[in-house]
Scaffold this motif. Structure first.
Motif, PDB file in Angstrom:
ATOM      1  N   VAL A   1     -22.612  -3.426  16.588  1.00 43.12           N
ATOM      2  CA  VAL A   1     -23.326  -4.573  16.331  1.00 43.12           C
ATOM      3  C   VAL A   1     -24.091  -4.295  14.803  1.00 43.12           C
ATOM      4  O   VAL A   1     -24.168  -5.113  13.903  1.00 43.12           O
ATOM      5  CB  VAL A   1     -24.408  -4.869  17.238  1.00 43.12           C
ATOM      6  CG1 VAL A   1     -25.414  -5.762  17.013  1.00 43.12           C
ATOM      7  CG2 VAL A   1     -23.754  -5.245  18.391  1.00 43.12           C
ATOM      8  N   MET A   2     -24.445  -3.142  14.690  1.00 45.61           N
ATOM      9  CA  MET A   2     -24.981  -2.881  13.308  1.00 45.61           C
ATOM     10  C   MET A   2     -24.265  -2.860  12.191  1.00 45.61           C
ATOM     11  O   MET A   2     -24.630  -3.444  11.105  1.00 45.61           O
ATOM     12  CB  MET A   2     -25.581  -1.257  13.420  1.00 45.61           C
ATOM     13  CG  MET A   2     -26.491  -1.057  12.304  1.00 45.61           C
ATOM     14  SD  MET A   2     -27.363   0.734  12.409  1.00 45.61           S
ATOM     15  CE  MET A   2     -28.382   0.473  13.703  1.00 45.61           C
ATOM     16  N   GLN A   3     -22.958  -2.415  12.404  1.00 44.33           N
ATOM     17  CA  GLN A   3     -21.893  -2.635  11.517  1.00 44.33           C
ATOM     18  C   GLN A   3     -21.941  -3.962  11.117  1.00 44.33           C
ATOM     19  O   GLN A   3     -21.581  -4.429  10.048  1.00 44.33           O
ATOM     20  CB  GLN A   3     -20.646  -1.880  11.704  1.00 44.33           C
ATOM     21  CG  GLN A   3     -20.806  -0.338  11.879  1.00 44.33           C
ATOM     22  CD  GLN A   3     -19.505   0.108  12.436  1.00 44.33           C
ATOM     23  OE1 GLN A   3     -18.662  -0.298  12.990  1.00 44.33           O
ATOM     24  NE2 GLN A   3     -19.409   1.501  12.297  1.00 44.33           N
ATOM     25  N   ARG A   4     -21.595  -4.874  12.253  1.00 44.33           N
ATOM     26  CA  ARG A   4     -21.264  -6.153  11.946  1.00 44.33           C
ATOM     27  C   ARG A   4     -22.672  -6.854  11.211  1.00 44.33           C
ATOM     28  O   ARG A   4     -22.353  -7.805  10.236  1.00 44.33           O
ATOM     29  CB  ARG A   4     -21.282  -6.940  13.388  1.00 44.33           C
ATOM     30  CG  ARG A   4     -20.656  -8.564  13.053  1.00 44.33           C
ATOM     31  CD  ARG A   4     -20.258  -9.094  14.307  1.00 44.33           C
ATOM     32  NE  ARG A   4     -21.185  -9.153  15.227  1.00 44.33           N
ATOM     33  CZ  ARG A   4     -21.313  -8.468  16.590  1.00 44.33           C
ATOM     34  NH1 ARG A   4     -20.578  -7.431  16.767  1.00 44.33           N
ATOM     35  NH2 ARG A   4     -22.179  -8.397  17.407  1.00 44.33           N
ATOM     36  N   ALA A   5     -23.751  -6.660  11.599  1.00 45.38           N
ATOM     37  CA  ALA A   5     -24.877  -7.020  10.745  1.00 45.38           C
ATOM     38  C   ALA A   5     -24.926  -6.540   9.200  1.00 45.38           C
ATOM     39  O   ALA A   5     -25.278  -7.474   8.415  1.00 45.38           O
ATOM     40  CB  ALA A   5     -26.271  -6.556  11.565  1.00 45.38           C
ATOM     41  N   LEU A   6     -24.369  -5.255   9.074  1.00 44.18           N
ATOM     42  CA  LEU A   6     -24.483  -4.898   7.579  1.00 44.18           C
ATOM     43  C   LEU A   6     -23.456  -5.699   6.658  1.00 44.18           C
ATOM     44  O   LEU A   6     -23.628  -6.082   5.668  1.00 44.18           O
ATOM     45  CB  LEU A   6     -24.351  -3.274   7.678  1.00 44.18           C
ATOM     46  CG  LEU A   6     -25.592  -2.491   8.267  1.00 44.18           C
ATOM     47  CD1 LEU A   6     -24.945  -1.123   8.133  1.00 44.18           C
ATOM     48  CD2 LEU A   6     -26.537  -2.483   7.117  1.00 44.18           C
ATOM     49  N   PHE A   7     -22.132  -5.941   7.709  1.00 50.80           N
ATOM     50  CA  PHE A   7     -21.098  -6.629   6.968  1.00 50.80           C
ATOM     51  C   PHE A   7     -21.789  -8.095   6.714  1.00 50.80           C
ATOM     52  O   PHE A   7     -21.412  -8.396   5.412  1.00 50.80           O
ATOM     53  CB  PHE A   7     -19.993  -6.471   7.706  1.00 50.80           C
ATOM     54  CG  PHE A   7     -18.779  -7.512   7.024  1.00 50.80           C
ATOM     55  CD1 PHE A   7     -18.199  -7.013   6.052  1.00 50.80           C
ATOM     56  CD2 PHE A   7     -18.674  -8.783   7.534  1.00 50.80           C
ATOM     57  CE1 PHE A   7     -16.981  -7.519   5.651  1.00 50.80           C
ATOM     58  CE2 PHE A   7     -17.798  -9.682   6.972  1.00 50.80           C
ATOM     59  CZ  PHE A   7     -16.966  -9.142   6.290  1.00 50.80           C
ATOM     60  N   SER A  42     -28.654 -12.819  13.294  1.00 48.87           N
ATOM     61  CA  SER A  42     -28.414 -12.904  14.623  1.00 48.87           C
ATOM     62  C   SER A  42     -29.443 -13.375  15.635  1.00 48.87           C
ATOM     63  O   SER A  42     -30.741 -13.232  14.978  1.00 48.87           O
ATOM     64  CB  SER A  42     -28.125 -11.515  15.119  1.00 48.87           C
ATOM     65  OG  SER A  42     -26.832 -10.982  14.416  1.00 48.87           O
ATOM     66  N   VAL A  43     -29.309 -13.812  16.738  1.00 53.31           N
ATOM     67  CA  VAL A  43     -30.263 -14.347  17.951  1.00 53.31           C
ATOM     68  C   VAL A  43     -31.257 -13.060  17.921  1.00 53.31           C
ATOM     69  O   VAL A  43     -30.555 -11.929  17.923  1.00 53.31           O
ATOM     70  CB  VAL A  43     -29.587 -14.832  18.893  1.00 53.31           C
ATOM     71  CG1 VAL A  43     -28.849 -16.294  18.433  1.00 53.31           C
ATOM     72  CG2 VAL A  43     -28.907 -13.859  19.715  1.00 53.31           C
ATOM     73  N   THR A  44     -32.481 -13.293  18.383  1.00 53.19           N
ATOM     74  CA  THR A  44     -33.419 -12.386  18.517  1.00 53.19           C
ATOM     75  C   THR A  44     -33.819 -12.306  20.223  1.00 53.19           C
ATOM     76  O   THR A  44     -33.958 -11.095  20.638  1.00 53.19           O
ATOM     77  CB  THR A  44     -34.708 -12.464  17.917  1.00 53.19           C
ATOM     78  OG1 THR A  44     -35.186 -13.690  18.168  1.00 53.19           O
ATOM     79  CG2 THR A  44     -34.398 -12.302  16.590  1.00 53.19           C
ATOM     80  N   ILE A  45     -33.180 -13.190  21.021  1.00 53.40           N
ATOM     81  CA  ILE A  45     -33.438 -13.180  22.246  1.00 53.40           C
ATOM     82  C   ILE A  45     -31.919 -12.954  23.038  1.00 53.40           C
ATOM     83  O   ILE A  45     -31.153 -13.915  22.809  1.00 53.40           O
ATOM     84  CB  ILE A  45     -34.245 -14.430  22.755  1.00 53.40           C
ATOM     85  CG1 ILE A  45     -35.201 -14.853  22.234  1.00 53.40           C
ATOM     86  CG2 ILE A  45     -34.232 -14.595  24.275  1.00 53.40           C
ATOM     87  CD1 ILE A  45     -36.595 -13.737  22.441  1.00 53.40           C
ATOM     88  N   PRO A  46     -31.722 -11.670  23.678  1.00 56.30           N
ATOM     89  CA  PRO A  46     -30.585 -11.894  24.193  1.00 56.30           C
ATOM     90  C   PRO A  46     -30.151 -12.396  25.405  1.00 56.30           C
ATOM     91  O   PRO A  46     -31.182 -13.021  25.818  1.00 56.30           O
ATOM     92  CB  PRO A  46     -30.390 -10.214  24.304  1.00 56.30           C
ATOM     93  CG  PRO A  46     -32.062  -9.848  24.723  1.00 56.30           C
ATOM     94  CD  PRO A  46     -32.917 -10.832  23.652  1.00 56.30           C
ATOM     95  N   PRO A  47     -29.078 -12.508  25.711  1.00 56.97           N
ATOM     96  CA  PRO A  47     -28.692 -13.348  27.202  1.00 56.97           C
ATOM     97  C   PRO A  47     -29.350 -12.454  28.328  1.00 56.97           C
ATOM     98  O   PRO A  47     -29.175 -11.458  28.349  1.00 56.97           O
ATOM     99  CB  PRO A  47     -27.293 -13.234  27.168  1.00 56.97           C
ATOM    100  CG  PRO A  47     -26.680 -12.782  25.761  1.00 56.97           C
ATOM    101  CD  PRO A  47     -27.916 -12.250  25.187  1.00 56.97           C
ATOM    102  N   PRO A  48     -29.921 -13.270  29.082  1.00 55.48           N
ATOM    103  CA  PRO A  48     -30.810 -12.792  30.131  1.00 55.48           C
ATOM    104  C   PRO A  48     -29.621 -11.889  31.296  1.00 55.48           C
ATOM    105  O   PRO A  48     -28.729 -12.733  31.471  1.00 55.48           O
ATOM    106  CB  PRO A  48     -31.336 -13.872  30.947  1.00 55.48           C
ATOM    107  CG  PRO A  48     -30.829 -15.026  30.503  1.00 55.48           C
ATOM    108  CD  PRO A  48     -30.140 -14.862  29.189  1.00 55.48           C
ATOM    109  N   ALA A  49     -30.069 -10.615  31.647  1.00 55.45           N
ATOM    110  CA  ALA A  49     -28.999  -9.995  32.605  1.00 55.45           C
ATOM    111  C   ALA A  49     -28.799 -10.886  34.070  1.00 55.45           C
ATOM    112  O   ALA A  49     -27.780 -11.022  34.395  1.00 55.45           O
ATOM    113  CB  ALA A  49     -29.503  -8.596  32.843  1.00 55.45           C
TER     114      ALA A  49
END
Length: 430
Positions: A1-7, A42-49
């Motif tokens: 996820v971090m790599q994708r955000a940096l890209f 990216s969205v800041t609220i993740p999908p609820p478990a």
């Protein structure tokens, strides 16, 4: 996820540099670039478990006042493919529903529809359309449903008068005519099946009284339709409604209602518009093809799957026959009464002729905490029974055996669960 955000951020910076090279003005438009960056973040609220887990619904014996368990045939009808709410095929299904309601209500009223909503929707529709602010209404209150109608009428500005009895009390025609003569209402409300107390109110002759005094007669049959006899036309009932989730054994969410010519004259010759747009019968009558117009205009999106289920439940009632349905509810109720008395329990309505066949009320047995008993029955028997509602809270426990659940085998299950609770939940009182 971090790599994708940096890209992603690197690509954005490259894009910003290109924009600045080709368009110097854009380089000075920092707010524009910030908005562009935010739109790509990216969205800041993740999908609820919890929502990612499969849906789990336990099987319960719904032996309370409703909703009741639904036959597999009705459940299957609700799973059919969705069609448009304005498709010709949907209109045919709605026409079938109207005919089914005609049979269930024993009426020939053209102005017959099913509300998109619970019995409360039909309750509000009846009051909102036939009463204007400042007009006098008379409400018979012997449980929660009269209280609800009184509040609805008060909220829309009616001059509300109340004819009140304790839960379980019934009204005589003499009392009703005296109150109507005194208050001169445009509308008189009565619950045929007062499920909070388990009472089935006699209605013979009341429609004649209302006509004599130029008053509309409104009757609630949410808990009684299909379980106890009601004849809308013969008993001169001007407005009658019910709900889908009790003896009609469909899922909650649709509410049949019918208006006769007297009610329609009052409804369509009013000086002010009804307070609710959604429940305005001027529009609903067109949506349901009751106004004689060739084209049905869009008003709201009806509960398509709910209408499928209601249509199927009305078909089951028609196949069985009203008289057979009434007979069976009475027979199973009598069987339950005997079993309750054998357990030493006291029926809340002493007169068996005034008991609601679909919902039986018992007085809370002395020395017991009714809430503890209900929790015990749910935990150990996966069975819903309930306490009182509104003014009957703390007075009764309620057992509903209606529609699909109206079987002696289910009465035996309910009696077994009660006997177990009586054995294990007893509390001593000082």
């Amino acid at each position: 996820v971090m790599q994708r955000a940096l890209f992603t951020r690197g690509a954005l910076l490259t894009q910003q540099a290109a924009v600045a090279r080709d368009c110097p003005l854009a380089a000075r438009s920092a707010p524009l670039l910030q908005r562009l960056e935010r739109s790509m973040s990216s969205v800041t609220i993740p999908p609820p478990a919890c929502i990612l887990r499969p849906l789990e619904v336990p099987y319960r014996y719904l032996f309370g006042p409703g909703p009741s368990n639904v036959p597999p045939r009705v459940l299957a009808s609700g799973s059919r493919p969705i069609i448009g709410h304005l498709h010709p095929e949907m209109y045919e299904i709605m026409n079938d529903i109207k005919k089914g309601i005609h049979y269930a209500f024993q009426t020939e009223n053209n102005m017959t529809i099913a509300m998109s909503g619970s019995g409360h929707a039909a309750m509000e529709c009846a009051v909102f359309n036939t009463v204007e602010p400042g007009e006098s209404v008379l409400i018979a209150i012997n449980g929660i449903w009269g209280e609800r109608v009184a509040e609805i009428a008060e909220r829309m500005g009616a001059n509300v008068h109340k004819l009140v009895k304790a839960p379980g009390g019934h009204f005589t025609n003499i009392e009703i005519e005296k109150a109507i003569g005194k208050h001169k209402p445009v509308l008189f409300f009565l619950a045929h099946g007062e499920s909070s107390a388990g009472l089935c109110q006699p209605v013979d002759g009341i429609g004649d009284i209302c006509r004599k005094h130029n008053c509309l007669f409104l009757v609630d049959t949410v808990a009684s339709l299909g379980a106890a006899p009601i004849f809308m036309d013969k008993q001169n009932i001007d407005i009658l409604y019910t709900g889908s989730q009790k003896a009609l054994n469909a899922p909650p969410g649709t509410a049949p209602i019918s208006f006769n010519d007297r009610a329609c004259h009052k409804m369509f010759n009013r000086k002010t518009k009804p307070v609710s747009y959604l429940f305005d019968m001027t529009h609903l009558s067109n949506y349901w093809g009751c106004d004689g117009k060739a084209v049905r205009a869009y008003h709201h999106t009806g509960p398509v799957s709910g209408f499928f289920a209601l249509r199927e439940s009305l078909a089951i009632l028609a196949e069985k026959g009203l008289e057979e349905s009434w007979r069976k509810h009475k027979e199973v109720a009598a069987y339950l009464y005997r079993g309750l008395e054998d357990l030493g329990l006291e029926l809340f309505i002493p007169d068996k002729d005034l008991r609601l066949p679909s919902v039986t009320t018992i007085s809370i047995p002395e020395g017991y905490d009714w809430r503890e008993m209900l929790v015990y029955i749910m935990k150990h028997h996966q069975m819903e029974m309930t306490g009182g509602l509104g003014p009957s809270i703390g007075m009764v426990m309620r057992i509903g055996l209606m529609g699909y659940n109206c079987e002696k085998t289910n009465a035996d299950k309910a009696l077994h669960a009660l006997a177990d609770a009586l054995k294990n939940c007893k509390k001593s009182k000082a």
